[in-house]
Design a protein around this motif. Structure first.
Motif, PDB file in Angstrom:
ATOM      1  N   GLU A   1      78.760  59.173   2.197  1.00 23.71           N
ATOM      2  CA  GLU A   1      77.573  59.631   2.817  1.00 23.71           C
ATOM      3  C   GLU A   1      77.582  60.463   4.488  1.00 23.71           C
ATOM      4  O   GLU A   1      77.155  61.216   4.600  1.00 23.71           O
TER       5      GLU A   1
ATOM      6  N   GLU B   1      79.596  54.556   1.739  1.00 24.22           N
ATOM      7  CA  GLU B   1      79.228  54.961   3.123  1.00 24.22           C
ATOM      8  C   GLU B   1      80.110  56.169   3.646  1.00 24.22           C
ATOM      9  O   GLU B   1      79.396  57.074   4.198  1.00 24.22           O
TER      10      GLU B   1
ATOM     11  N   ARG C   1      77.677  61.172  -2.279  1.00 20.69           N
ATOM     12  CA  ARG C   1      77.133  60.576  -1.310  1.00 20.69           C
ATOM     13  C   ARG C   1      76.760  59.067  -1.870  1.00 20.69           C
ATOM     14  O   ARG C   1      76.484  58.035  -1.189  1.00 20.69           O
TER      15      ARG C   1
ATOM     16  N   ALA D   1      76.787  64.228   5.502  1.00 19.35           N
ATOM     17  CA  ALA D   1      75.461  64.034   5.924  1.00 19.35           C
ATOM     18  C   ALA D   1      74.697  65.351   6.383  1.00 19.35           C
ATOM     19  O   ALA D   1      73.515  65.437   6.437  1.00 19.35           O
TER      20      ALA D   1
END
Length: 82
Positions: free
Chosen positions: A43, A40, A36, A47
């Motif tokens: 991530e 991005e 993560r 999530a």
């Protein structure tokens, strides 16, 4: 070194089917933290862990499982079927 495989929407978000990584992670959860922090797209892929499953050396596992001796980690959405 560890092989990390991504399936279904996880692969789509990350943009890779697999990669070979050097990691200091001791558990799957620690590996996810490392991933993560990379970019991005990772991530976004990691999530919501409730919608993600993991297999270690092709055996369904948990996020707190140790990585010691593991050669392959695969991330994928829950399987459905009939």
């Amino acid at each position: 070194m560890i092989d990390v495989l991504y399936f279904a929407w996880v692969r789509e978000r990350i943009g890779l089917p697999r990669e070979r990584l050097e990691t200091r992670a001791r558990t799957v959860a620690e590996l996810i933290v490392e991933l993560r922090a990379r970019e991005e797209r990772y991530e976004m892929a990691f999530a919501d862990l409730k919608s993600l499953r993991v297999a270690l050396d092709q055996k369904l596992s948990s996020f707190d499982a140790p990585l010691d001796g593991v050669r392959e980690v695969a991330f994928f959405p829950p399987m459905t079927g009939g």
